[in-house]
Each structure stands twice: as structure tokens, then as C-alpha cells.
Scaffold this motif. Structure first.
Motif, mmCIF file in Angstrom:
data_model
loop_
_atom_site.group_PDB
_atom_site.id
_atom_site.type_symbol
_atom_site.label_atom_id
_atom_site.label_comp_id
_atom_site.label_asym_id
_atom_site.label_seq_id
_atom_site.Cartn_x
_atom_site.Cartn_y
_atom_site.Cartn_z
ATOM 1 N N ALA A 9 7.516 13.202 -6.441
ATOM 2 C CA ALA A 9 6.975 12.540 -7.630
ATOM 3 C C ALA A 9 8.046 12.414 -8.695
ATOM 4 C CB ALA A 9 5.799 13.359 -8.179
ATOM 5 N N PRO A 10 8.091 11.295 -9.464
ATOM 6 C CA PRO A 10 9.063 11.157 -10.551
ATOM 7 C C PRO A 10 8.883 12.266 -11.568
ATOM 8 C CG PRO A 10 7.977 9.059 -10.072
ATOM 9 C CD PRO A 10 7.255 10.108 -9.295
ATOM 10 N N ALA A 11 10.003 12.863 -12.000
ATOM 11 C CA ALA A 11 9.923 14.003 -12.918
ATOM 12 C C ALA A 11 9.171 13.649 -14.178
ATOM 13 C CB ALA A 11 11.335 14.483 -13.258
ATOM 14 N N SER A 12 9.392 12.446 -14.711
ATOM 15 C CA SER A 12 8.774 12.079 -15.971
ATOM 16 C C SER A 12 7.301 11.748 -15.826
ATOM 17 C CB SER A 12 9.518 10.894 -16.585
ATOM 18 O OG SER A 12 9.652 9.864 -15.648
ATOM 19 N N ALA A 13 6.807 11.637 -14.600
ATOM 20 C CA ALA A 13 5.383 11.373 -14.408
ATOM 21 C C ALA A 13 4.614 12.651 -14.135
ATOM 22 C CB ALA A 13 5.181 10.401 -13.244
ATOM 23 N N GLU A 14 5.335 13.780 -14.038
ATOM 24 C CA GLU A 14 4.682 15.045 -13.765
ATOM 25 C C GLU A 14 4.248 15.713 -15.050
ATOM 26 O OE1 GLU A 14 7.515 17.324 -11.669
ATOM 27 O OE2 GLU A 14 7.341 16.211 -9.823
ATOM 28 N N GLY A 15 3.792 16.951 -14.916
ATOM 29 C CA GLY A 15 3.485 17.761 -16.085
ATOM 30 C C GLY A 15 2.003 17.831 -16.332
ATOM 31 N N GLY A 16 1.642 18.730 -17.258
ATOM 32 C CA GLY A 16 0.237 18.967 -17.506
ATOM 33 C C GLY A 16 -0.333 18.151 -18.628
ATOM 34 N N ASP A 36 -8.110 9.839 -16.341
ATOM 35 C CA ASP A 36 -8.534 9.001 -15.227
ATOM 36 C C ASP A 36 -7.768 7.685 -15.154
ATOM 37 O OD1 ASP A 36 -10.444 10.879 -14.499
ATOM 38 O OD2 ASP A 36 -11.960 10.016 -15.831
ATOM 39 N N ALA A 37 -6.844 7.466 -16.085
ATOM 40 C CA ALA A 37 -6.092 6.213 -16.089
ATOM 41 C C ALA A 37 -5.132 6.176 -14.907
ATOM 42 C CB ALA A 37 -5.319 6.067 -17.395
ATOM 43 N N PRO A 38 -4.875 5.001 -14.360
ATOM 44 C CA PRO A 38 -4.038 4.906 -13.161
ATOM 45 C C PRO A 38 -2.558 5.113 -13.449
ATOM 46 C CG PRO A 38 -4.633 2.725 -13.944
ATOM 47 C CD PRO A 38 -5.397 3.701 -14.794
ATOM 48 N N THR A 39 -1.825 5.539 -12.425
ATOM 49 C CA THR A 39 -0.367 5.584 -12.453
ATOM 50 C C THR A 39 0.152 4.681 -11.350
ATOM 51 O OG1 THR A 39 -0.270 7.838 -13.319
ATOM 52 C CG2 THR A 39 1.679 7.020 -12.179
ATOM 53 N N ALA A 40 0.998 3.728 -11.723
ATOM 54 C CA ALA A 40 1.578 2.803 -10.753
ATOM 55 C C ALA A 40 3.037 3.164 -10.541
ATOM 56 C CB ALA A 40 1.453 1.369 -11.260
ATOM 57 N N PHE A 41 3.438 3.412 -9.298
ATOM 58 C CA PHE A 41 4.818 3.723 -8.957
ATOM 59 C C PHE A 41 5.510 2.435 -8.512
ATOM 60 C CE2 PHE A 41 4.617 8.281 -9.270
ATOM 61 C CZ PHE A 41 3.272 8.557 -9.116
ATOM 62 N N VAL A 42 6.604 2.086 -9.193
ATOM 63 C CA VAL A 42 7.270 0.804 -8.953
ATOM 64 C C VAL A 42 8.508 1.023 -8.090
ATOM 65 C CG1 VAL A 42 8.276 -1.229 -10.028
ATOM 66 C CG2 VAL A 42 6.453 0.027 -11.206
ATOM 67 N N PRO A 43 8.620 0.322 -6.961
ATOM 68 C CA PRO A 43 9.796 0.489 -6.096
ATOM 69 C C PRO A 43 11.095 0.157 -6.825
ATOM 70 C CG PRO A 43 8.057 -0.722 -4.955
ATOM 71 C CD PRO A 43 7.640 -0.628 -6.389
ATOM 72 N N CYS A 44 12.157 0.781 -6.410
ATOM 73 C CA CYS A 44 13.459 0.621 -7.051
ATOM 74 C C CYS A 44 13.874 -0.847 -7.110
ATOM 75 C CB CYS A 44 14.509 1.421 -6.286
ATOM 76 S SG CYS A 44 16.154 1.381 -7.041
ATOM 77 N N THR A 100 -0.132 4.542 -16.727
ATOM 78 C CA THR A 100 1.282 4.900 -16.664
ATOM 79 C C THR A 100 1.984 4.080 -15.602
ATOM 80 O OG1 THR A 100 0.847 7.163 -17.402
ATOM 81 C CG2 THR A 100 2.905 6.784 -16.213
ATOM 82 N N VAL A 101 3.166 3.592 -15.950
ATOM 83 C CA VAL A 101 4.028 2.886 -15.008
ATOM 84 C C VAL A 101 5.245 3.768 -14.774
ATOM 85 C CG1 VAL A 101 5.439 0.836 -14.618
ATOM 86 C CG2 VAL A 101 3.220 0.629 -15.767
ATOM 87 N N ALA A 102 5.433 4.227 -13.539
ATOM 88 C CA ALA A 102 6.520 5.146 -13.200
ATOM 89 C C ALA A 102 7.611 4.396 -12.451
ATOM 90 C CB ALA A 102 5.990 6.296 -12.356
ATOM 91 N N LEU A 103 8.826 4.435 -12.997
ATOM 92 C CA LEU A 103 9.965 3.755 -12.396
ATOM 93 C C LEU A 103 10.757 4.714 -11.510
ATOM 94 C CD1 LEU A 103 11.270 1.825 -15.548
ATOM 95 C CD2 LEU A 103 9.438 1.188 -13.957
ATOM 96 N N ALA A 104 11.422 4.160 -10.526
ATOM 97 C CA ALA A 104 12.254 4.977 -9.648
ATOM 98 C C ALA A 104 13.484 5.469 -10.405
ATOM 99 C CB ALA A 104 12.667 4.167 -8.424
ATOM 100 N N ALA A 137 2.156 4.089 -20.884
ATOM 101 C CA ALA A 137 3.405 4.840 -20.796
ATOM 102 C C ALA A 137 4.271 4.223 -19.705
ATOM 103 C CB ALA A 137 3.136 6.302 -20.487
ATOM 104 N N ILE A 138 5.549 4.043 -20.014
ATOM 105 C CA ILE A 138 6.533 3.639 -19.010
ATOM 106 C C ILE A 138 7.524 4.790 -18.895
ATOM 107 C CG2 ILE A 138 8.302 1.976 -18.363
ATOM 108 C CD1 ILE A 138 6.843 -0.119 -20.019
ATOM 109 N N VAL A 139 7.594 5.399 -17.714
ATOM 110 C CA VAL A 139 8.401 6.602 -17.545
ATOM 111 C C VAL A 139 9.425 6.403 -16.435
ATOM 112 C CG1 VAL A 139 6.529 8.081 -18.364
ATOM 113 C CG2 VAL A 139 6.769 7.656 -15.912
ATOM 114 N N GLY A 140 10.557 7.050 -16.600
ATOM 115 C CA GLY A 140 11.606 6.985 -15.593
ATOM 116 C C GLY A 140 12.566 8.135 -15.775
ATOM 117 N N THR A 141 13.597 8.148 -14.963
ATOM 118 C CA THR A 141 14.680 9.118 -15.092
ATOM 119 C C THR A 141 15.979 8.345 -14.927
ATOM 120 O OG1 THR A 141 13.303 10.855 -14.112
ATOM 121 C CG2 THR A 141 15.671 11.260 -14.214
ATOM 122 N N GLY A 142 16.622 8.020 -16.050
ATOM 123 C CA GLY A 142 17.828 7.205 -15.987
ATOM 124 C C GLY A 142 17.558 5.804 -15.471
ATOM 125 N N SER A 143 16.371 5.293 -15.712
ATOM 126 C CA SER A 143 15.984 3.960 -15.249
ATOM 127 C C SER A 143 16.281 2.921 -16.325
ATOM 128 C CB SER A 143 14.493 3.944 -14.902
ATOM 129 O OG SER A 143 14.153 5.033 -14.062
#
Length: 360
Positions: free
Chosen positions: A25-32, A40-48, A67-71, A100-106
Motif C-alpha cells: 500500500a502507498p505510504a501516504s494512503a496508510e495510517g489511522g 467509507d469514502a473510496p480510495t482509487a489507486f492510479v497506475p504509474c 482519496t486518489v493514491a499515486l504510485a 485527498a491526492i496522496v503520493g510519495t515523490g509523485s
């Protein structure tokens, strides 16, 4: 006995499966924390690198929230306009919900060959949180990187090389909107006013441990042009520039500007107030270093034209008024008070007119 053996044999498999899921899982999409839009909102993982999938993912949550999670480490290059509204063209769908748009160096960037559009826009009532992502290359009239008319948060993110013909090269915080930058960087942006960020009337900007550098304004506010209420803590305003007028680092008028515990260094102004220019705000400058700023005319460190300026525990040193007076501080209006502040070593002089507490 057999039951105990079965449980013992199953537990390691379950633990290994959970660890494998967590590692993927992307680090920025984790956590409590609560997800954007609620648990209940969706998280979409976007391919690189899949810019089309990114636009689709943002569109799916733009109104309802999510949440939109980037590679990690991937760049998404936008080549066409996704939405056009009253504020012009946008590379991503306009945010009206809690997103939320989250990534790690994206990175999300506009292609150099694409038509002009800003990267993102937050509508009134919308909320956008960006974490671990760089937005770059936007082109628009106002808010070329991000136009914020709602609520914007940048966390460990950057807005770079975006160009506005009007205001807010990096970010425009529209009248009444709010924005918070933490551990973030705005650099290489340009506009007529507010090369890095423009804060509109009644808007609010909070900057924590962030840097604004190498931004340019043709008119005022190389890094920041403030008409609202801005609070900066442990911020760095460095090597920004105005081509024609005041406020190479910061230009402030109306509202409040508070700068606590940071640095305003190496900025240049085509007119006066290379570090900071006050044209009518209540300005509080505390425990801040103002140094190495160069104005073409007056007030290398600070130029006061109107408003009230209080400087406490600051160091204003090594600034230059290249073609005028008051290398440290120049005032032709408003009030300036110094408390336990060091104003020394500025060229051609420290304070014009003389101020109590300023070295002669």
C-alpha cells in the motif's frame, strides 16, 4: 490438541498476508486518520504514469469525496483540458467535495506541448489535501498551479514552474478561501502579482516550515502578495524577485501579516522593499532574519508605506538600497516600532528616517 495446532499453523500465514498487504500500500494512503470524505469514502489507486486514469479517478471523487493514491516516484503528464469553468481551463476535474491526492515523490505536470491550463482548482465549499506530490507547469490567468476558492492543504508537497498572467503563479487563495502549507515548497513560479502565492481579500494563508524560493512577480510580491490574513512560522522566503515594483519577497496590504521565526533572505525588488513591503497591513515580524536583500530604490530589508509594523527580536543585516536610502528599513508612511531588534550593517545606511533602536 488438533484445534490448537490448526490455529498455530494458520496465524503465521495470516500475519504474513497482512504484512504483504501493508508493504504494497502507498505510504501516504496508510495510517489511522480519517479518509477524505469520511471512513467509507473510496480510495482509487492510479497506475504509474497513467494520466488518463488519474483524471478519471479525480473525477470519480471530485464531488462525493475520496482519496486518489499515486504510485511512488511516478510522473503523470497531463496533455489536455479536463474541465473548463468560469475561472478557465483545468487539467484535473474541479474539486467540489472533500478530496485527498496522496503520493510519495509523485508528480502531476502539464505537458509543455499541451494547451494552457492550471493543474487543479478547488471550488467554493470544496476541500483538497495534497500530500507527497509535486504539481508543476500550469499556465492560467490566475492560480496557474492551484486556484483555491475553498480549502487547500499542502503537506510535504511542492508547486513549481507555473505561470499566471494575472495573480498567483503557484497558488491563488481566492477571497474568503483558506490554505495551509506544511513542510512544502513553492519555487520557480511567476505572475503579475504574487509569483508564489496571492492571498485575496478576506482569505487566510498559514505556512509552517515551508520554503518559497525563486518565484517572480512583474508587479508586487515575488513570493507572496497578501491582501488577507497570513501567518508564517519557521518559513524561508529566499531569492524571490519583483521586476518593476515593491516586495521582492513579500508585499502586504490590508489584513494581517505575521512572520515568526524564519528567514527572508536574498530577495530583490525592481523598486523598494526587497525583503518585505508593507502597504497597509498590520505586520508583525518576530525572531526573523532579514538579510542579503537588494532593492533598486529604498528599503533593502523593509519598506513601510502604510499600516503598522512591529518588529521584535529580529536581525535585519546586510541588506542594500542600491539606488536609494534605508538599506535596512525605509519608511515614508505608516508606523514602525523596533523591540530588541538588531538593525546593523546595511547599505548605504540602516534606517531612514531614524528609528529608536536602529543603529546609526
Amino acid at each position: 490438541m488438533r484445534l490448537v495446532t490448526t490455529i498455530r499453523g494458520t496465524l503465521p500465514v495470516m500475519v504474513l498476508a497482512l504484512l504483504a498487504w501493508g508493504a504494497s500500500a502507498p505510504a501516504s494512503a496508510e495510517g489511522g486518520g480519517t479518509r477524505a470524505g469520511g471512513d467509507d469514502a473510496p480510495t482509487a489507486f492510479v497506475p504509474c504514469g497513467d494520466a488518463a486514469a488519474l483524471v478519471t479517478a479525480v473525477g470519480q471523487v471530485a464531488a462525493s469525496g475520496g482519496t486518489v493514491a499515486l504510485a511512488a516516484g511516478c510522473a503523470y503528464t497531463l496533455t489536455s483540458v479536463a474541465a473548463t469553468g468560469a475561472n478557465g481551463a483545468d487539467g484535473l476535474p474541479v474539486i467540489t467535495g472533500n478530496v485527498a491526492i496522496v503520493g510519495t515523490g509523485s508528480t502531476i505536470r502539464r505537458s509543455a506541448s499541451a494547451p494552457d491550463f492550471r493543474i487543479a482548482e478547488v471550488a467554493p465549499g470544496g476541500r483538497l489535501s495534497v500530500s507527497g506530490v509535486t504539481l508543476s507547469g500550469g499556465r492560467a490567468v490566475d492560480g496557474a498551479g492551484i486556484l483555491d476558492a475553498g480549502d487547500l492543504t499542502l503537506q510535504r508537497s511542492a508547486v513549481t514552474t507555473s505561470v499566471a498572467s494575472g495573480v498567483g503563479g503557484g497558488v491563488q487563495v481566492a477571497p474568503g478561501a483558506t490554505a495551509t502549507f506544511s513542510l512544502s515548497h513553492l519555487s520557480g513560479n511567476s505572475a503579475n502579482d504574487g509569483g508564489g502565492v496571492h492571498v485575496g481579500t478576506g482569505a487566510s494563508l498559514t505556512v509552517n516550515s515551508s520554503t518559497l524560493s525563486d518565484n517572480t512577480a512583474d508587479s508586487t510580491g515575488g513570493a507572496i502578495a497578501n491582501w488577507g490574513n497570513s501567518t508564517l512560522s519557521a518559513a524561508v522566503i529566499e531569492t524571490n524577485h519583483t521586476t518593476n515594483f515593491e516586495g521582492g519577497g513579500i508585499w502586504t496590504s490590508l489584513g494581517n501579516m505575521t512572520f515568526n521565526g524564519g528567514r527572508i533572505i536574498g530577495n530583490t525588488a525592481g523598486s523598494s522593499g526587497a525583503g518585505i513591503a508593507n502597504f497597509g497591513s498590520t505586520l508583525h515580524l518576530q525572531a526573523t532574519a532579514v538579510s542579503g536583500n537588494v532593492a533598486t530604490l529604498n528599503g533593502g530589508g523593509l519598506f513601510s508605506h502604510a499600516g503598522n509594523t512591529q518588529i521584535v527580536g529580529a536581525n535585519i543585516t546586510g541588506n542594500t538600497a542600491h539606488g536609494g536610502q534605508g538599506g535596512g528599513i525605509f519608511s515614508d508612511g505608516g508606523s514602525v516600532s523596533l523591540i530588541a531588534t538588531n538593525v546593523t550593517g546595511n547599505n548605504p545606511n540602516n534606517c531612514v528616517p531614524a528609528l529608536a533602536g536602529c543603529a546609526t
